[in-house]
Structures are given as structure tokens and as C-alpha cells.
Design an enzyme around this catalytic site. Structure first.
Site, PDB file in Angstrom:
ATOM      1  CB  SER A  40       4.566  24.680  11.419  1.00  6.52           C
ATOM      2  OG  SER A  40       5.303  23.485  11.518  1.00  6.52           O
ATOM      3  CG  HIS A 100       0.411  16.216  16.616  1.00  4.65           C
ATOM      4  ND1 HIS A 100       1.417  16.950  17.179  1.00  4.65           N
ATOM      5  CD2 HIS A 100       0.676  16.216  15.286  1.00  4.65           C
ATOM      6  CE1 HIS A 100       2.260  17.360  16.244  1.00  4.65           C
ATOM      7  NE2 HIS A 100       1.819  16.936  15.072  1.00  4.65           N
ATOM      8  CB  SER A 140      -7.356  17.268  18.345  1.00  8.67           C
ATOM      9  OG  SER A 140      -5.955  17.468  18.386  1.00  8.67           O
ATOM     10  N   GLY A 144      -7.238  23.263  12.469  1.00  8.03           N
ATOM     11  CA  GLY A 144      -6.130  22.573  11.821  1.00  8.03           C
ATOM     12  C   GLY A 144      -6.440  22.164  10.392  1.00  8.03           C
TER      13      GLY A 144
HETATM   14  C1  FNR Z   1       0.085  18.944  12.204  1.00 11.73           C
HETATM   15  N1  FNR Z   1       0.242  19.361  13.515  1.00 11.73           N
HETATM   16  C2  FNR Z   1       1.417  19.979  13.907  1.00 11.73           C
HETATM   17  N2  FNR Z   1       1.560  20.419  15.182  1.00 11.73           N
HETATM   18  C3  FNR Z   1       2.672  21.067  15.570  1.00 11.73           C
HETATM   19  O1  FNR Z   1       2.778  21.450  16.732  1.00 11.73           O
HETATM   20  N3  FNR Z   1       3.673  21.287  14.659  1.00 11.73           N
HETATM   21  C4  FNR Z   1       3.601  20.874  13.372  1.00 11.73           C
HETATM   22  O2  FNR Z   1       4.508  21.102  12.585  1.00 11.73           O
HETATM   23  C5  FNR Z   1       2.456  20.155  12.975  1.00 11.73           C
HETATM   24  N4  FNR Z   1       2.330  19.669  11.707  1.00 11.73           N
HETATM   25  C6  FNR Z   1       1.163  19.080  11.302  1.00 11.73           C
HETATM   26  C7  FNR Z   1       1.025  18.661   9.981  1.00 11.73           C
HETATM   27  C8  FNR Z   1      -0.184  18.154   9.551  1.00 11.73           C
HETATM   28  C9  FNR Z   1      -0.318  17.736   8.116  1.00 11.73           C
HETATM   29  C10 FNR Z   1      -1.277  18.059  10.434  1.00 11.73           C
HETATM   30  C11 FNR Z   1      -2.620  17.560   9.970  1.00 11.73           C
HETATM   31  C12 FNR Z   1      -1.135  18.452  11.741  1.00 11.73           C
HETATM   32  C13 FNR Z   1      -0.848  19.235  14.488  1.00 11.73           C
HETATM   33  C14 FNR Z   1      -1.748  20.445  14.471  1.00 11.73           C
HETATM   34  O3  FNR Z   1      -1.112  21.552  15.036  1.00 11.73           O
HETATM   35  C15 FNR Z   1      -3.045  20.169  15.263  1.00 11.73           C
HETATM   36  O4  FNR Z   1      -2.727  19.706  16.553  1.00 11.73           O
HETATM   37  C16 FNR Z   1      -3.941  19.162  14.552  1.00 11.73           C
HETATM   38  O5  FNR Z   1      -3.992  19.447  13.177  1.00 11.73           O
HETATM   39  C17 FNR Z   1      -5.345  19.206  15.120  1.00 11.73           C
HETATM   40  O6  FNR Z   1      -6.133  18.200  14.576  1.00 11.73           O
HETATM   41  P1  FNR Z   1      -7.215  18.470  13.416  1.00 11.73           P
HETATM   42  O7  FNR Z   1      -8.289  19.327  14.010  1.00 11.73           O
HETATM   43  O8  FNR Z   1      -6.488  19.138  12.308  1.00 11.73           O
HETATM   44  O9  FNR Z   1      -7.698  17.108  13.036  1.00 11.73           O
END
Ligand code: FNR
Length: 434
Positions: free
Chosen positions: A132, A331, A363, A385
Site C-alpha cells: 500500500s 474500495h 471488494s 482484503g
Molecule cells: C483499504 N483499501 C486500500 N486500497 C488501496 O488502493 N490503497 C490503500 O491504502 C487502501 N487502504 C485500505 C485500508 C483499509 C483498512 C481497507 C479495509 C481497505 C482497499 C482495498 O485495497 C480493497 O479494495 C478493499 O479492502 C476490498 O474490500 P474488502 O473485500 O476488504 O471488503
């Protein structure tokens, strides 16, 4: 490379059931609801709000799950599924399974080992990890712990192109094999759980390790903010000053503790506060547009994926511009309330792309059957995620490994039980829509 995950489903069941004979239960719950409960118990209220929360009334998070539930798997029988090949090809590399780990920021909130624990777990399980942009540990430290295991870098496009170029160059230097540009977070979504706690981890200097370890960012610290920094309606710069009290002092100390070198070294330095302020005013660029992608192309030879593409016309445009891959994602419902579920957007995006570039999905993925459904609807691979973050909260690196292992095991078994021996055989013909 297809070896590591062969027959992972039965192997994992055996391990767990044999341990059960001796009275042992998995330390990290296998069931999703139990995993979430255990993670919540292990986290502070602020951390839980940040990780588990979504935008507005959180209806997008519900939609993500509802979309998976609407599609049902229709198994075929008598097809010899003794040997199953989970591997997929992605950017000229054979991966042992179609699973990657999403970029998730501020993991330091969840566990002290943060991104480093996830990097080690991903490498141990042969699953690519997307670092990230908002990591708690610099990418070089994570990469060094992964040997030659695949890692990608996720980029947020800040107001400084010099910083963007620096991040990308560092990603290449530490062996990342793709750049994932996240497009759905040009501004932070409206997140009631965090707002109600008045809590944004970046304010205490958490989740900005890629910046504070960056030579360009460090050099920019002394300079004035970029010219296009928005000014608030009262004419002041975007940041308002908090009241001075014990809490603000505690926050200042936390900023110092989170800055490279730690609390003692930074006690008299203004840099930690400066870094937080600089980050807050420069981290995103809402004015970003298609044309800007040229800059990224000029600065890297790595494949570029766009994350957060949900409209088929945007997918077509990306292909026409020579983008190398897409991540269909909302996201995790953290940005727009009432948004289309990723899985609902997937078929039209996959059709628009027509096999020209890989299409990944995230997601709402919570288990191996979800991976199967996403592949059947046109995904090349799937990103996990929140579940791995919950594993991290419960048990650190082993917790992440458990969660990844469980998802892979369920995927392997679902594949075979549905009558498929390889990922190629997973098509929409295996699904019925309710
Ligand atoms: C994220 N996500 C995310 N995406 C990204 O491109 N950069 C980031 O720094 C973050 N940070 C982040 C923090 C937290 C706490 C969460 C829960 C999510 C989004 C992540 O990459 C992804 O798209 C989602 O987590 C997918 O959804 P689910 O399956 O986790 O519900």
C-alpha cells in the site's frame, strides 16, 4: 510454480482435523463471522472503525456481499477432479493460484508488525502482495523479507509528480513487478464511524511510512505547499488548528513516535508534525485525469493496472491507452455509499476488455467460493482484503497465513466439487443467477 497449492484443500482439512483429535482448535477462527468477532476484540475502537467501516450508511459493503449471494454455483458431476491445477498466468508469470493480497493502508493500527507480517505471510504462502501507498512499513523493508516472492506497488497520485516518480522508482528498485494506480480515492470517502470518533490515523503520523522514508518527500518537507493546495472558505490553508490540551500533546508525541527514529530522537524536532501536515495537504490530487497517465507510463516499464474501474467505457478507454490491467473494485465500500457492487460491475467490464488485458476483482471476497464466482464472471484473479487484516489483528503473521490458507483451501475444494480441474474450466456456465 503450481506445486505449492496442489491439493491444498484436503491437506488443510487433514491438518486441522488431526490437531482436533488432540483437542486443538484453530487459533484463528475459520468462520468469517467468528474471525471478525475475534479481530474486533483484538483491536482498539478506532482501529476497528477504520478497518471495518465504510462510506455513509455502508450500503455498498452490503451490496458487495449481496452480489456474491445472488450468484449460485451449479456443480457438474463425474468429471475426475482428483488433480486440480489452481495456477494462473499473470503478466508473464505463473502464479500458483488466482489470489493476491489487496493493498491495505495503516496496518500499524492493527498489529505492531503491520505490513512486514503480511509480507512474510504472503511470501510463505506464495501469494503476491500489493504494497500500500499508505503502508506503516516502507516498501523496501517488506520487499527484503519476501525473497523473490512477487510483490506489486499500489500508488496514490499525490500533488507532487516528483514524489510519484520517486515512489515508482523505489518500487522498481525493490523488485515490485507491477504498479497499481488507485483511482477511487482522489478524496477520502465520507466515513461516519471514523467521523464519530474524530479519528483519522494519518493525523498521528500512522500510515505514512512510504512518505517519511522517501528522499523527495523529506526534501519537500522544508518547502512551501504546492500551488494548487485548496484553501478553506475562510481563506486559511486546508488544515485548521486543534485546541491545545492533553490530547493534542499526546497526538504530537504519537506523531514523533511514528516518525523514523522514534520518540526520543524526534522529541525536539518539528519534522514529524511537518510530515503529517505536508502529507495531509499533498497526498491526493482530485484533478487527476486520463492525460496524466502518460507521465506514469514515461516513468516505469512495469505493467500499470488501474484500480477502481467499474464502468465499461472507462475499461475500454484504459485498454485504448495501453493500460496493462484493471482492478474492478469499489474500495470495499469505503468511498461511495450506494455504489454498484464490484461483482455486479465485473461482467460488463470483462466484456468491454474482451480478454485484451487481465481484469482483477476485489471488494466483498470472503472465501474460496467467492473466488470461484469472480473467476466465473470474468476475473483473471481475485484480491483478498479485510479478511487477512482480521487474521493479522488476531495473530500477526501466522494469523495472515491461516486466513490465506483457508481461502485457498476452500477455493481448491470448491473448484473440484463444482466439477472443474483447472481455473480455465471456471466459466459462467458454472453459475446460476437468483
Ligand atoms: C483499504 N483499501 C486500500 N486500497 C488501496 O488502493 N490503497 C490503500 O491504502 C487502501 N487502504 C485500505 C485500508 C483499509 C483498512 C481497507 C479495509 C481497505 C482497499 C482495498 O485495497 C480493497 O479494495 C478493499 O479492502 C476490498 O474490500 P474488502 O473485500 O476488504 O471488503
Amino acid at each position: 510454480m503450481s506445486e505449492p497449492h496442489s491439493d491444498i484443500g484436503r491437506k488443510r482439512q487433514r491438518t486441522i482435523y488431526v490437531a482436533g483429535v488432540g483437542g486443538q482448535r484453530p487459533a484463528v477462527p475459520v468462520g468469517q463471522a467468528e474471525l471478525e468477532k475475534a479481530a474486533q476484540a483484538a483491536m482498539t475502537a478506532e482501529a476497528w472503525a477504520y478497518v471495518a467501516g465504510g462510506a455513509g450508511r455502508e450500503s455498498t459493503m452490503d451490496a458487495n456481499r449481496a452480489a456474491f449471494e445472488r450468484w449460485r454455483i451449479v456443480p457438474r458431476v463425474l468429471r475426475d477432479v482428483e488433480k486440480r491445477d489452481l495456477s494462473v498466468e499473470l503478466f508473464d508469470r505463473r502464479l500458483p493460484s488466482p489470489l493476491l493480497l489487496c493493498p491495505v493502508g495503516v496496518l500499524g493500527l492493527v498489529h505492531r508488525d503491520a505490513d512486514l507480517a503480511v509480507a512474510k505471510a504472503a511470501a510463505a504462502l506464495h501469494v503476491p502482495y500489493i504494497f500500500s501507498n499508505q503502508a506503516s512499513v516502507p516498501m523496501e523493508t517488506c520487499a527484503a523479507a519476501m525473497s523473490d516472492s512477487p510483490r506489486w506497488f499500489q500508488l496514490y497520485w499525490s500533488r507532487s509528480n516528483e514524489l510519484v516518480a520517486s515512489f515508482v522508482q523505489r518500487a522498481e528498485a525493490c523488485g515490485c513487478s507491477a504498479i497499481v494506480l488507485t483511482l477511487d480515492t482522489t478524496m477520502l470517502g465520507w466515513r461516519p464511524r471514523d467521523l464519530d470518533l474524530g479519528s483519522l490515523p494519518f493525523m498521528t503520523g500512522q500510515g505514512i511510512a512510504q512518505y517519511t522514508s522517501d528522499p523527495v518527500f523529506r526534501a519537500e518537507l522544508g518547502r512551501a505547499n504546492p500551488p494548487d493546495e485548496p484553501r478553506s472558505s475562510d481563506g486559511s490553508s486546508g488544515t485548521t488548528r486543534p485546541t491545545l490540551n492533553w490530547q493534542t500533546i499526546a497526538t504530537a508525541l504519537e506523531q514523533k513516535a511514528n516518525f523514523p527514529g522514534g520518540l526520543l530522537k524526534n522529541l525536539t524536532s518539528g519534522d514529524p508534525r511537518g510530515a503529517v501536515q505536508r502529507f495531509m495537504t499533498t497526498y491526493s490530487r482530485p484533478s487527476l485525469q486520463w492525460e496524466d497517465l502518460k507521465f506514469l507510463r514515461q516513468h516505469t516499464k512495469l505493467p500499470i493496472l488501474l484500480k477502481g474501474v467499474l464502468h465499461p467505457d472507462d475499461a475500454k478507454k484504459a485498454v485504448a491507452l495501453g493500460i496493462d490491467g484493471l482492478v474492478v473494485s469499489n474500495h470495499g465500500g469505503r468511498q461511495i455509499d450506494g455504489e454498484i457492487a464490484s461483482l455486479d460491475a465485473l461482467p460488463a467490464v470483462a466484456e468491454a476488455v474482451n480478454g485484451k488485458i487481465p481484469v482483477l476483482l476485489d471488494s466483498g471476497v470472503r472465501g474460496g467460493a467467492d473466488v470461484f464466482k469472480a473467476l466465473a464472471l470474468g476475473a483473471t484473479a481475485v484480491c483478498l482484503g479485510r479478511p487477512y487484516v482480521y487474521g493479522l489483528a488476531v495473530a500477526g503473521q501466522p494469523g495472515v497465513e491461516e486466513v490465506i490458507g483457508n481461502v485457498l483451501a476452500e477455493f481448491d475444494l470448491t473448484l473440484g466439487l463444482a466439477g472443474c480441474s483447472s481455473v480455465k474450466e471456471v466459466t459462467q456456465a458454472a453459475l446460476a443467477r437468483l
